[in-house]
Design a protein around this motif. Sequence first.
Motif, short mmCIF file in Angstrom:
data_model
loop_
_atom_site.label_atom_id
_atom_site.label_comp_id
_atom_site.label_asym_id
_atom_site.label_seq_id
_atom_site.Cartn_x
_atom_site.Cartn_y
_atom_site.Cartn_z
N GLN A 59 34.74 56.72 -59.36
CA GLN A 59 34.22 58.05 -59.72
C GLN A 59 32.90 57.90 -60.50
O GLN A 59 31.90 58.54 -60.21
N PHE A 62 30.03 56.66 -58.25
CA PHE A 62 29.44 57.68 -57.38
C PHE A 62 28.65 58.73 -58.16
O PHE A 62 27.70 59.30 -57.63
N ILE A 63 29.03 58.95 -59.41
CA ILE A 63 28.21 59.85 -60.25
C ILE A 63 26.85 59.18 -60.48
O ILE A 63 25.80 59.83 -60.41
N TRP A 121 24.83 59.47 -57.34
CA TRP A 121 24.30 60.84 -57.20
C TRP A 121 23.08 61.05 -58.12
O TRP A 121 22.07 61.62 -57.72
#
Lengths: 172, 134
Positions: free
Chosen positions: A40, A43-44, A47
Amino acid sequence: MTQQETTDLFNQIVKDYSERLYWHVRDMVGSHDDANDLLQEIFIKIWTALPSFRGDAQLFTWAHRIATNETLNFLRKQKVRAALSFEKISNAQDRIADDPYFNGGAAEQLLVKALNKLPAKQRAVFSMRYYDDMKYEDIAQIMHSSVGSLKASYHIAYQKIKAELKNNTIDF
Amino acid sequence: MNKRPYTTPDGYFDFLQMRLSQIPEQQQVQEIPQVRVSRWAKITPYFALVACFAIAIVAGRFILDKTVSQPEEDYVTLEQLYSADLIPYTSQYALFDESYYEDDYSYEITEDDIINYLINTNVPLSYIGQTLYQ
């Protein structure tokens, strides 16, 4: 890159690479729960960094590099936290025995135990080469290292694991 | 992947992809809207600070003037004190010989001497006039 293009590219990375990145992280941290949480965070990061992705590296290599760095940071923090609280990081073999998502036998348990004894960077190189069959050239781009030093690192890791397994009379 | 001795919960990767796909929406909600601040708004506090200092200095000066000011006559006394060392000292011979000035007729102090002295010692003319010719 417009907002929509960034979102589309991000969704493409999720679709194409999330599973591979999960396994890469899982190889390094061992536990499913840790890998799940860490993914998580990774992927943050992806992004957030995506608008600055210039395309001079392959998308997979770039995402892999972020995942590797985040995982190495996680392991470093885990080590420091354990040292500060005077707690021993729980024994790899104990953790594996308690892990409901481990389906290996005794030999695999020993292999994971030997892997966990390696320094984090060596473990990363070994898992990319051994489990993912990645080329040294690709690993070099991810690790910001030379092919020669990666070969040496893999060889040292291989010898250490072999010696560990030999002590437990298992051929590797 | 077949070499790995690990498994995942059933349907984990479908769930994972769904969860990770929500990151853009979640991050956009969390983003703090950027408030545009003009250059004038940025420097206004510094102007206010400078104005405060200026007001403090002016007010302080005003209060000092009101509380510590001296009457004008004092300045005359001060001027006299400043020029006190200009008064001619006694001749060294006169210290041991009392008759030193007896033969010296010029020793007598005339009014002109006093006026010259006062003028030389920066006593204001109005003050001299008041004192001598009243």
